[in-house]
Design an enzyme around this catalytic site. Structure first.
Site, PDB file in Angstrom:
ATOM      1  N   GLU A  50       0.860  -1.183   0.000  1.00  0.00           N
ATOM      2  CA  GLU A  50       0.000   0.000   0.000  1.00  0.00           C
ATOM      3  C   GLU A  50       0.895   1.231   0.000  1.00  0.00           C
ATOM      4  O   GLU A  50       1.743   1.400   0.882  1.00  0.00           O
ATOM      5  CB  GLU A  50      -0.904   0.000   1.231  1.00  0.00           C
ATOM      6  CG  GLU A  50      -1.905   1.142   1.266  1.00  0.00           C
ATOM      7  CD  GLU A  50      -2.756   1.144   2.519  1.00  0.00           C
ATOM      8  OE1 GLU A  50      -3.365   2.198   2.805  1.00  0.00           O
ATOM      9  OE2 GLU A  50      -2.804   0.118   3.228  1.00  0.00           O
ATOM     10  N   ASP A  61      -4.489   9.536   9.269  1.00  0.00           N
ATOM     11  CA  ASP A  61      -3.082   9.228   9.502  1.00  0.00           C
ATOM     12  C   ASP A  61      -2.587   9.778  10.830  1.00  0.00           C
ATOM     13  O   ASP A  61      -2.812  10.940  11.164  1.00  0.00           O
ATOM     14  CB  ASP A  61      -2.217   9.797   8.378  1.00  0.00           C
ATOM     15  CG  ASP A  61      -2.557   9.201   7.023  1.00  0.00           C
ATOM     16  OD1 ASP A  61      -3.038   8.053   7.004  1.00  0.00           O
ATOM     17  OD2 ASP A  61      -2.359   9.879   6.000  1.00  0.00           O
TER      18      ASP A  61
END
Length: 259
Positions: A50, A61
């Protein structure tokens, strides 16, 4: 038409293999390092990789990945440059691009599909486009070989899970925590049952991600579903610019160490 990523991962599952997908930030250490990073991960047991598109205002994130993204920006990394780099390198395993909707729309989906045809990118993850707005993406990719990965959260109802599984391609991304990515997350006690339920209902592999950072957690989630995604731990290791350390880490996480 079944996408090649879906077929590839289903084949791994049917063969009894557990799927391991490391996440890295594209250009976090400079785009000149990207090919070597991809090769390193593939050689040490990655089933697919990924690849995160740096974004200035991420919603999912944690601090480790945010830092890597900021470092990429300092090095002049852009989405266009990432794709251009991918057009000129070969990955031994499929690449999955993870990015936020603004990045994809700014690039232009139609142009992106065209540009990715000559790369090893086989899937996309766009976490901030919900199921209700899937028509912004799915019709544009219907004739391509790009699988659109669906995310299932801890708060998803069984009815919503059914809808997500019905349109899922590649694999189902089962988010293991409520919040952002990161190391040393606290997992809920009922998580294993939650993952096992999704895996039982899904026609394609189910991978657990967010906060997975050690071999014990990998083994735990492998017992409940079809594999894991590990990001922050690997991103932090790569930031040290010691490939041997990262090789050992990935080999340990995949269980290939000393094999």
């Amino acid at each position: 038409m079944e996408k090649s990523l879906t077929a590839y991962l289903k084949q791994k599952k049917d063969a009894g293999e557990k799927i391991f997908v490391p996440y890295i930030v594209a250009g976090g250490n400079g785009l000149d390092q990207l090919e070597a990073e991809i090769q390193l991960l593939a050689e040490n047991g990655a089933t697919a990789i990924e690849l995160g598109i740096p974004f200035s205002d991420p919603v999912a994130d944690g601090p480790v990945i945010q830092k890597a993204a900021l470092n990429a920006f300092k090095k002049g990394v852009t989405f266009k440059k990432i794709v251009a780099t991918l057009e000129n390198i070969h990955s031994p395993v499929p690449i999955i691009l993870m990015g936020y909707a603004n990045s994809f729309f700014h690039y232009g989906f139609d142009q992106l599909v065209k540009d990715l045809e000559s790369t090893d990118v086989k899937g996309l993850i766009v976490p901030d486009i919900p199921y209700e707005h899937r028509d912004f993406i799915l019709p544009r990719l219907a004739e391509s070989d790009l699988a659109v990965i669906q995310l299932v959260s801890l708060t998803s109802t069984k009815e919503r899970m059914k809808d997500l599984l019905a349109v899922g391609e590649g694999f189902i991304y089962a988010v293991t925590v409520n919040g952002t990515t990161g190391i040393d997350q606290a997992f809920q006690a009922q998580l294993d049952t939650h993952l096992a339920y999704i895996a039982d209902q899904s026609p394609i592999p189910v991978l657990a991600g967010f906060g997975v950072s050690n071999r014990a957690q990998v083994e735990r989630f492998n017992a409940a579903c079809d594999g894991v995604i590990v990001g922050s731990k690997i991103v932090a290791s790569l930031a040290q610019e010691k490939q041997e350390t990262t090789s050992q880490l990935v080999a340990e996480l995949t269980g290939k160490k000393n094999n």
